[in-house]
Design a protein around this motif. Sequence first.
Motif, PDB file in Angstrom:
ATOM      1  N   THR A   1      10.259  -5.951   1.545  1.00  0.00           N
ATOM      2  CA  THR A   1       8.949  -6.455   1.938  1.00  0.00           C
ATOM      3  C   THR A   1       8.227  -5.415   2.787  1.00  0.00           C
ATOM      4  OG1 THR A   1       9.711  -8.749   1.885  1.00  0.00           O
ATOM      5  CG2 THR A   1       7.732  -8.292   3.158  1.00  0.00           C
ATOM      6  N   HIS A   2       6.978  -5.123   2.416  1.00  0.00           N
ATOM      7  CA  HIS A   2       6.152  -4.156   3.144  1.00  0.00           C
ATOM      8  C   HIS A   2       4.774  -4.738   3.411  1.00  0.00           C
ATOM      9  CE1 HIS A   2       9.220  -1.197   2.414  1.00  0.00           C
ATOM     10  NE2 HIS A   2       9.007  -1.132   1.117  1.00  0.00           N
ATOM     11  N   PRO A   3       4.078  -4.238   4.426  1.00  0.00           N
ATOM     12  CA  PRO A   3       2.710  -4.710   4.678  1.00  0.00           C
ATOM     13  C   PRO A   3       1.766  -4.326   3.540  1.00  0.00           C
ATOM     14  CG  PRO A   3       3.238  -2.824   6.071  1.00  0.00           C
ATOM     15  CD  PRO A   3       4.517  -3.231   5.414  1.00  0.00           C
ATOM     16  N   VAL A   4       0.836  -5.215   3.230  1.00  0.00           N
ATOM     17  CA  VAL A   4      -0.164  -4.929   2.197  1.00  0.00           C
ATOM     18  C   VAL A   4      -1.090  -3.796   2.644  1.00  0.00           C
ATOM     19  CG1 VAL A   4      -2.155  -5.887   0.953  1.00  0.00           C
ATOM     20  CG2 VAL A   4      -0.046  -7.220   1.175  1.00  0.00           C
ATOM     21  N   VAL A   5      -1.369  -3.763   3.938  1.00  0.00           N
ATOM     22  CA  VAL A   5      -2.127  -2.660   4.538  1.00  0.00           C
ATOM     23  C   VAL A   5      -1.182  -1.938   5.501  1.00  0.00           C
ATOM     24  CG1 VAL A   5      -4.110  -2.005   5.952  1.00  0.00           C
ATOM     25  CG2 VAL A   5      -4.288  -3.942   4.375  1.00  0.00           C
ATOM     26  N   ARG A   6      -1.032  -0.645   5.302  1.00  0.00           N
ATOM     27  CA  ARG A   6      -0.164   0.130   6.187  1.00  0.00           C
ATOM     28  C   ARG A   6      -0.974   1.173   6.937  1.00  0.00           C
ATOM     29  NH1 ARG A   6       4.087   3.750   2.805  1.00  0.00           N
ATOM     30  NH2 ARG A   6       4.613   4.458   4.914  1.00  0.00           N
ATOM     31  N   THR A   7      -0.460   1.582   8.078  1.00  0.00           N
ATOM     32  CA  THR A   7      -1.058   2.662   8.845  1.00  0.00           C
ATOM     33  C   THR A   7      -0.281   3.940   8.574  1.00  0.00           C
ATOM     34  OG1 THR A   7      -1.820   1.176  10.597  1.00  0.00           O
ATOM     35  CG2 THR A   7      -1.639   3.504  11.149  1.00  0.00           C
ATOM     36  N   HIS A   8      -0.977   4.957   8.110  1.00  0.00           N
ATOM     37  CA  HIS A   8      -0.325   6.233   7.800  1.00  0.00           C
ATOM     38  C   HIS A   8       0.214   6.845   9.083  1.00  0.00           C
ATOM     39  CE1 HIS A   8       0.193  10.338   6.312  1.00  0.00           C
ATOM     40  NE2 HIS A   8       0.047   9.877   5.075  1.00  0.00           N
TER      41      HIS A   8
ATOM     42  N   ARG B   1      -4.682   6.615   9.681  1.00  0.00           N
ATOM     43  CA  ARG B   1      -5.647   5.861   8.877  1.00  0.00           C
ATOM     44  C   ARG B   1      -4.966   4.693   8.167  1.00  0.00           C
ATOM     45  NH1 ARG B   1      -8.682   9.994   5.044  1.00  0.00           N
ATOM     46  NH2 ARG B   1      -9.749   8.046   4.460  1.00  0.00           N
ATOM     47  N   LYS B   2      -5.739   3.665   7.889  1.00  0.00           N
ATOM     48  CA  LYS B   2      -5.231   2.510   7.162  1.00  0.00           C
ATOM     49  C   LYS B   2      -5.442   2.706   5.670  1.00  0.00           C
ATOM     50  CE  LYS B   2      -6.343  -0.767  10.856  1.00  0.00           C
ATOM     51  NZ  LYS B   2      -7.133  -1.960  11.208  1.00  0.00           N
ATOM     52  N   CYS B   3      -4.500   2.185   4.881  1.00  0.00           N
ATOM     53  CA  CYS B   3      -4.633   2.238   3.429  1.00  0.00           C
ATOM     54  C   CYS B   3      -3.907   1.045   2.824  1.00  0.00           C
ATOM     55  CB  CYS B   3      -4.088   3.552   2.863  1.00  0.00           C
ATOM     56  SG  CYS B   3      -2.359   3.877   3.277  1.00  0.00           S
ATOM     57  N   LEU B   4      -4.248   0.739   1.601  1.00  0.00           N
ATOM     58  CA  LEU B   4      -3.557  -0.323   0.890  1.00  0.00           C
ATOM     59  C   LEU B   4      -2.206   0.179   0.409  1.00  0.00           C
ATOM     60  CD1 LEU B   4      -6.601  -1.695  -1.136  1.00  0.00           C
ATOM     61  CD2 LEU B   4      -5.422  -2.854   0.746  1.00  0.00           C
TER      62      LEU B   4
ATOM     63  N   ASP C   1       1.106  12.357  -1.733  1.00  0.00           N
ATOM     64  CA  ASP C   1       1.588  11.507  -0.651  1.00  0.00           C
ATOM     65  C   ASP C   1       1.641  10.067  -1.155  1.00  0.00           C
ATOM     66  OD1 ASP C   1       2.051  10.075   1.696  1.00  0.00           O
ATOM     67  OD2 ASP C   1       0.761  11.369   2.906  1.00  0.00           O
ATOM     68  N   ASN C   2       2.850   9.554  -1.354  1.00  0.00           N
ATOM     69  CA  ASN C   2       3.018   8.203  -1.874  1.00  0.00           C
ATOM     70  C   ASN C   2       2.621   7.123  -0.879  1.00  0.00           C
ATOM     71  OD1 ASN C   2       4.491   8.470  -4.640  1.00  0.00           O
ATOM     72  ND2 ASN C   2       5.550   9.907  -3.305  1.00  0.00           N
ATOM     73  N   ARG C   3       2.431   7.496   0.363  1.00  0.00           N
ATOM     74  CA  ARG C   3       2.027   6.522   1.373  1.00  0.00           C
ATOM     75  C   ARG C   3       0.566   6.122   1.220  1.00  0.00           C
ATOM     76  NH1 ARG C   3       4.057  10.159   6.330  1.00  0.00           N
ATOM     77  NH2 ARG C   3       2.918  11.655   5.013  1.00  0.00           N
ATOM     78  N   CYS C   4      -0.242   6.980   0.630  1.00  0.00           N
ATOM     79  CA  CYS C   4      -1.690   6.710   0.576  1.00  0.00           C
ATOM     80  C   CYS C   4      -2.281   6.979  -0.801  1.00  0.00           C
ATOM     81  CB  CYS C   4      -2.421   7.535   1.630  1.00  0.00           C
ATOM     82  SG  CYS C   4      -2.181   9.329   1.470  1.00  0.00           S
TER      83      CYS C   4
ATOM     84  N   LEU D   1       4.365   1.312   8.318  1.00  0.00           N
ATOM     85  CA  LEU D   1       3.867   0.778   9.580  1.00  0.00           C
ATOM     86  C   LEU D   1       2.786  -0.267   9.339  1.00  0.00           C
ATOM     87  CD1 LEU D   1       3.442   4.139  11.542  1.00  0.00           C
ATOM     88  CD2 LEU D   1       5.332   2.518  11.743  1.00  0.00           C
ATOM     89  N   LYS D   2       2.896  -1.392  10.024  1.00  0.00           N
ATOM     90  CA  LYS D   2       1.829  -2.391   9.971  1.00  0.00           C
ATOM     91  C   LYS D   2       0.627  -1.869  10.749  1.00  0.00           C
ATOM     92  CE  LYS D   2       4.901  -6.404   9.660  1.00  0.00           C
ATOM     93  NZ  LYS D   2       5.297  -7.693  10.283  1.00  0.00           N
ATOM     94  N   PRO D   3      -0.578  -2.360  10.422  1.00  0.00           N
ATOM     95  CA  PRO D   3      -1.749  -1.957  11.223  1.00  0.00           C
ATOM     96  C   PRO D   3      -1.512  -2.284  12.689  1.00  0.00           C
ATOM     97  CG  PRO D   3      -2.413  -3.170   9.254  1.00  0.00           C
ATOM     98  CD  PRO D   3      -0.924  -3.285   9.342  1.00  0.00           C
ATOM     99  N   HIS D   4      -2.012  -1.413  13.557  1.00  0.00           N
ATOM    100  CA  HIS D   4      -1.834  -1.634  14.986  1.00  0.00           C
ATOM    101  C   HIS D   4      -2.424  -2.988  15.384  1.00  0.00           C
ATOM    102  CE1 HIS D   4      -0.385   2.393  15.262  1.00  0.00           C
ATOM    103  NE2 HIS D   4      -1.548   2.931  14.950  1.00  0.00           N
ATOM    104  N   ALA D   5      -1.754  -3.653  16.279  1.00  0.00           N
ATOM    105  CA  ALA D   5      -2.177  -4.997  16.670  1.00  0.00           C
ATOM    106  C   ALA D   5      -3.607  -5.004  17.188  1.00  0.00           C
ATOM    107  CB  ALA D   5      -1.213  -5.548  17.723  1.00  0.00           C
ATOM    108  N   ALA D   6      -3.950  -3.988  17.982  1.00  0.00           N
ATOM    109  CA  ALA D   6      -5.301  -3.940  18.544  1.00  0.00           C
ATOM    110  C   ALA D   6      -6.347  -3.780  17.445  1.00  0.00           C
ATOM    111  CB  ALA D   6      -5.419  -2.795  19.539  1.00  0.00           C
TER     112      ALA D   6
END
Length: 292
Positions: free
Chosen positions: A189-196, A201-204, A253-256, A284-289
């Motif tokens: 299980t991974h976040p749908v939106v991850r932080t690089h 930066r955020k990406c799907l 880059d497979n992360r983005c 990484l999940k998007p930062h809480a803030a």
Amino acid sequence: MSLDYRPLCPALGAEVRGLDLAAGVSDALFNEIRELWNRSNGVLVIRDQQISEEQQIAFSRKFGELHTLQGHTVTKYLHPEHPEIYRVSNKVMNGKPQGRKGAGTYWHSDQSYEKTPAMASVLYALEIPPYGGDTIYTSMYKAYDALTDTMKAFLEGLEAEHDFAVAQSGGFRNESVTTEQLQKAPPMTHPVVRTHSETGRKCLFVNPGFTSHIVGVSKDESAAILNFLFQHCTKPEFHYRHVWQPNDLVIWDNRCTMHYAVMDYDGLGDRLMHRCTAIGEVPLKPHAAQAA
């Protein structure tokens, strides 16, 4: 040195010129390459390289630990002398395939079904057909950025399951996948939106090749969300289409990004490519803030 490069398209991609990896890559030069890779949204093309298997492995290892025999679900296409290299090829010698024919003919992010999905894929073109066999890349940064703020906020609270078994009806439908291979790659299980982890930066982070469903919603709701995202992420305005030349080295880059290998060259000539893959981190999940 200051790298000589040019952008390849508005969405992603840059081409480096005048670089000879066989001459050696210092830490300072590699830092420049990696910085440009990040600035180019995760696709870097280095033309006219004459490198050995050992040199490709050494360069790829600068990105991080490499997948080897233990890290691959399908091992029969690994280089017999260099398990760090996965061979992609339609070439047959003495009745034996030299690599996996038709690999990657579906939108996917390499090994997203693992706990630590692939980071950098480094693909080297030893032989290519006279035409055809392009690879299409799409920017998951651009796809995320193009969403409305309302949709971004909704997706940032979701997780998706990635499962190698999904590939049995897709990219690996012509392969014999064993129960043992599936057991080696349990769903993750991974976040749908991850932080690089490098750019911030955020990406799907979903893909048709391996993402099975959205966690915590109904089957119909999951299908609706994923179908929307798959269509959205593969819009042409987010694409770079790479037309291969002999001795190209392409790093993505497979992360983005996601990519799709176009299988339109059957019968035109041999295609032989060597791929090394650097292992990434737990997404990484998007930062809480930021999510708030």
